[in-house]
Design a protein around this motif. Sequence first.
Motif: not given
Length: 212
Positions: A37, A167, A172, A174
Amino acid sequence: MARRAREDEFPEASRRPTTGWGRPGGLQAEYLGGQLLVAMPSMQDPRFARAVICLCAHSADGAMGIVLNKPLENLSFEELLKQLEVEPLPPHRQIRLLAGGPVEGGRGFVLHTTDWSSEGSLKVTGDLALTASVDILKAIAGGGGPRQGLLALGYAGWGPGQLEDEIQRNAWLNVTPDETLLFEGMPDEKWRQALAKLRIDPLLLSGTAGHA
């Protein structure tokens, strides 16, 4: 002054955090266990500003990860071994110490390659494991242990649905990890290195999330 660690703060990995370590035998495909993340510039929580976190487990029960780019201050590996009465001193090998997150800061976790494991090790991916027993520190101090590893005190935890919500709110990004991002390089460079792997210029990054 550094907080004194005790040997009972390195319990077996089978004593799992209440935020959920996922289910034995692997995580469901839609979850992000094993991914990194990367905090967006818009991250509101100052504890995670520019954080890079290895997500060790993610399931419907929650998520757990280790922050990779927050060095642990005022405590060395040798000092930690002395507190735990682990020999040999000085250690034959060193391992990087990190502040792994704001949850249970007295608990220790070693994130490492799977060429070494114990009965209590949690398999994160085929190449990555998490061990919370003092045995791995004894192995490293004696010159053995895994080829690559880092030691974190504390972890980052999310309750059910919490990470998914963050998210969705573009907190975040990834990205799939590699050993360089996980174990090598300077901590203060990891955020930019993770973005570079996504081919993102942080100067141009907006609040719009994208995923590797």
